[in-house]
Structure formats: structure tokens, C-alpha cells
Design an enzyme around this catalytic site. Sequence first.
Site, PDB file in Angstrom:
ATOM      1  N   SER A  98       0.814  -1.213   0.000  1.00 32.63           N
ATOM      2  CA  SER A  98       0.000   0.000   0.000  1.00 32.63           C
ATOM      3  C   SER A  98       0.848   1.264   0.000  1.00 32.63           C
ATOM      4  O   SER A  98       1.995   1.287   0.470  1.00 32.63           O
ATOM      5  CB  SER A  98      -0.920   0.002   1.222  1.00 32.63           C
ATOM      6  N   GLN A 100       1.632   4.140   1.922  1.00 27.67           N
ATOM      7  CA  GLN A 100       1.506   4.141   3.375  1.00 27.67           C
ATOM      8  C   GLN A 100       2.539   5.036   4.028  1.00 27.67           C
ATOM      9  O   GLN A 100       3.499   5.496   3.414  1.00 27.67           O
ATOM     10  CB  GLN A 100       1.686   2.708   3.904  1.00 27.67           C
ATOM     11  N   HIS A 102       4.146   5.531   8.408  1.00 23.25           N
ATOM     12  CA  HIS A 102       4.095   5.045   9.782  1.00 23.25           C
ATOM     13  C   HIS A 102       4.108   6.242  10.725  1.00 23.25           C
ATOM     14  O   HIS A 102       4.854   7.200  10.497  1.00 23.25           O
ATOM     15  CB  HIS A 102       5.277   4.118  10.076  1.00 23.25           C
ATOM     16  N   LYS A 125       7.288   3.882  14.235  1.00 23.41           N
ATOM     17  CA  LYS A 125       7.802   2.781  13.431  1.00 23.41           C
ATOM     18  C   LYS A 125       8.767   3.264  12.347  1.00 23.41           C
ATOM     19  O   LYS A 125       8.531   3.091  11.155  1.00 23.41           O
ATOM     20  CB  LYS A 125       6.635   2.010  12.785  1.00 23.41           C
ATOM     21  N   GLU A 127      11.889   2.633  10.006  1.00 25.46           N
ATOM     22  CA  GLU A 127      12.271   1.329   9.487  1.00 25.46           C
ATOM     23  C   GLU A 127      13.395   1.442   8.464  1.00 25.46           C
ATOM     24  O   GLU A 127      13.685   2.530   7.951  1.00 25.46           O
ATOM     25  CB  GLU A 127      11.076   0.614   8.866  1.00 25.46           C
ATOM     26  N   HIS A 287       5.559   5.886   1.343  1.00 23.53           N
ATOM     27  CA  HIS A 287       6.339   4.879   0.627  1.00 23.53           C
ATOM     28  C   HIS A 287       5.453   3.702   0.262  1.00 23.53           C
ATOM     29  O   HIS A 287       4.346   3.537   0.786  1.00 23.53           O
ATOM     30  CB  HIS A 287       7.530   4.405   1.477  1.00 23.53           C
ATOM     31  N   ARG A 306      -2.639   3.738   5.813  1.00 23.41           N
ATOM     32  CA  ARG A 306      -2.737   3.416   4.387  1.00 23.41           C
ATOM     33  C   ARG A 306      -3.643   4.400   3.657  1.00 23.41           C
ATOM     34  O   ARG A 306      -4.578   4.932   4.233  1.00 23.41           O
ATOM     35  CB  ARG A 306      -3.271   1.993   4.198  1.00 23.41           C
ATOM     36  N   LYS A 312      -7.365  -2.978   2.153  1.00 23.75           N
ATOM     37  CA  LYS A 312      -7.536  -2.760   3.584  1.00 23.75           C
ATOM     38  C   LYS A 312      -8.062  -1.350   3.865  1.00 23.75           C
ATOM     39  O   LYS A 312      -8.178  -0.521   2.973  1.00 23.75           O
ATOM     40  CB  LYS A 312      -6.207  -2.995   4.313  1.00 23.75           C
TER      41      LYS A 312
END
Length: 459
Positions: A98, A100, A102, A125, A127, A287, A306, A312
Site C-alpha cells: 500500500s 503508506q 508510519h 515505526k 524502518e 512509501h 494506508r 484494507k
Amino acid sequence: MLPLRCSAQNYEWGRPAASSEVAKLAQANGNTIDESKTFAELWMGTHPNCPALVASTSGTLQQWIEEHPESLGLTVQKRFGVQLPFLFKVLSVNKALSIQSHPDKQLAERLHKEYPKMYPDDNHKPEMALALTDFEALCGFARQEEVAEALRGVPELAQCVGEEATAALLRARGPDKQALKTAFTALMTADPDKVAAAVDSLVGRLGAAHEGDTNGGAAHGNDKAHVNGGAGSQQQHHAGGLAAKEALALRLNSQYPRDVGVLSCFFLNLVSLRAGQAIYLAANEPHAYLSGELMECMAASDNVIRAGLTPKFKHTQVLCESLTYEQGLPEVLEGSPSEVQGAVVYRPPFEEFEIRKATVPAGSSLQLPVSPGPMILLVQHGAGSVQAEAGVSGTGLQREVQVGRGSIAFVPAATQLLVSAQGEDLTLWAAAVNSTFFQLHDALGAAAQQHVPAATVAA
């Protein structure tokens, strides 16, 4: 060391078992594989959504850590509590994830409180994605001139953004966060029927251009792709002479027909990495991973906001409101040599984690650098043994473990490890708390003893 059993997630965007590194590693780790499913992520950590189990007891790693908090080291306990601060994964990406972002810590706490089923924890989050194969991703907002070029050259995009927002962004002479936010939000919140019609028009136009190009027509498209981790900008033409993002738009539409994410790719950097390269993402950055196999490490969270390319729940307004709207290519990490020959480290600017890789030639041994905090090890290739020469003691810990492909183990803080390879080279990955975190902690402690202002040390 504490051998672990770790499970895979069967998300729809994953790869078929036969071609998925996640499936192969999960099976080698002792899991039964359903060949009819797609395999997307192998989780190695304590997050309750897919917790690692202690191989000898089938209890969770989190339970074991709570019974042996000293295994984290005192510095980690003081900063992060009695929990592993990172989550380690392997990803097998067959189709786009997706669009998205965080959340940062403050937003995560609010979203978890308001929507606990959609945001299962209150942590941020950040990453890092480290390519095991050729890897593609949309990552962060493209430079101002590239976004402007897309708005001029892709009429379907400008139509969904709207005349006023498009004009404001085209007037900008440099980065303009408010204009970018207004334009991106207008696109992502546009009427779905309008988006669907625009995507249909784009696909039809690009399809016609492709047909003309295969009959000797001129190359079509004017967007730029950033390849090999952003080593430079160059015109990239894919099938039929379509520019990289136009070719991507066709691919995304085949995966998620008439979705707003098909158009959103024109706002974002298209990044291609070779095996061994990595990118990192702070909170509130847009991203979408597109294809490839990768290692991934992050703060211990499963919070995802998302807004496209997904069946979703979409929290589009929250995503658009929370993004930083910074523009430009992400930094690409190539891996820095470790103090031990044969080992490299990928160290992002986040305190929770770093990733280490060690390659041990057949018939030889390698002593891994000691971490003041806990680690999780994964053997991707080869076979041999790992011997703990020093470290804490605890129920179920083993001083020596025979390892092979798919072996996963928790390593307590301050444990000295000797890795030996037998028969073939052994490739080992390790997630650990960021070494810079401990260096800064020690420097601040020394400064406090000498009464040096903390701001001087941090600078």
C-alpha cells in the site's frame, strides 16, 4: 543463545511459496508450509501480532525476556523497558504494498487510543529496508521540478489534483510544503469515480502510445526514474518506450485497477536498489515497496497508515495530514565495514536498531562484535555452529548451537559469539540495538560525571 521458532505472514502481496525466500526460510526454521498460499513476511521479534517462540518450550520470547530482563542489558531496559526495541523481518514482495506511512510516537499514541483495532500498539515505526535481490520502492516525495514535470506531462494527474492546486504547485520556484500538501491531499481525497475515469484515460493513452512506439513511433513520456539507489537521474525507458513511472502506472493498474495509488506514484521517488543496498524511512514519510526480496528492521510496532493500493482500511486524511512533505531522494546505505573482517553494518539514524551481516568462509571462524544490547540472528545460507564464549546465563540458553539455513536465535546482551562455517560459506544476519545509542549514552554519562553540558556532547 536461545533458538527460536518464527512464523510467516501470508499477505496477499507476497510471493508463491516456491519462489519466496520467506517461505523457504520459514520452512527451514521448522514451520509447515502451505504451498497454496503466498508468503510475505517472516517476523522475528516479540510483537504480539506474530511473536517468536522459544524452540525448547514453545513459550513466547517476550515471556522469556520478562523472566530474564537482564538479557536486554541495563541500558536498554532503562530506555525501552522490558521489551525488545526492534522487530526484524524478511520480506518477499510480488506486488505493490500500500501507499503508506508510519506514525511518529505522538500520533501512534493517539491512533492506538482512538482506533485500537487498526493501530495495535502505541509505538512509532521508523524502518530500514535492505535488498537481498533487485528491489523497487516508491519512497518519499520527488523533487519539486519532477512533480511539476509530471503535472505538466500527465493530464490525468492534473485533472484529479485540480486546477487551483496544480497552478499553485507549478508556480513554486523551489520546495513548497504547503503547495505540495494541498496538491497531494487533493489527489488522494479526489472523488473515486473521477479517479477511476482518470486512470482509465491514462491507461488507454499509454497503451496507444505503446502500440505506436512498437510500430516505429517516438518514445513517449517525460518522467525520470532514479536507479541504483539514486546514483543519478537519467531517462529510463521500459517496454514500448514508456517512461519508468508510466510503465509503473500500467503495472500498478494491473494489480490494483483504477486505484488512486496508480496516480500517486508520480508524486514519489521511484528507487531501485541492488542486493546489499538499503534505504531507511523516518516516521510520516510516504512509501510503497513494489518488488523484491529484502531484510527489514524497524522499531517494535505494526502501525501502518494506508491510503492507496490496498483492499484494507484507508485512513487517507490522517496520512495526508501527518506527512512531513520533505522532498528529495532517500539516502542509500551501502553497508559500512565492521571492526571484524567479513562483517558489515547498516546503521540508520534511529536508536532502536541496526542490521549486521557476516559472511564466514567455509572451514573458518569469525568472532562477532559484542553488542551491549540484545540481538536476533538469522542464518540465510550455509551451515556450521555458533558458540557463546561469554554472556549472561538463563533458563534455556545454549552455549553452542548447530545452525543451518533458517536457524534463528535470540542473543542476550554482552554475549561474545564465535561463528564457524562447515562445508560452505555461511551468511548470517543480525538485528541489534543501534551502536550509536550506546555511544551517546556512554558519552552523556561521562559528561555528567565531569559536569559537561549535555548539549555539548549531543552536538
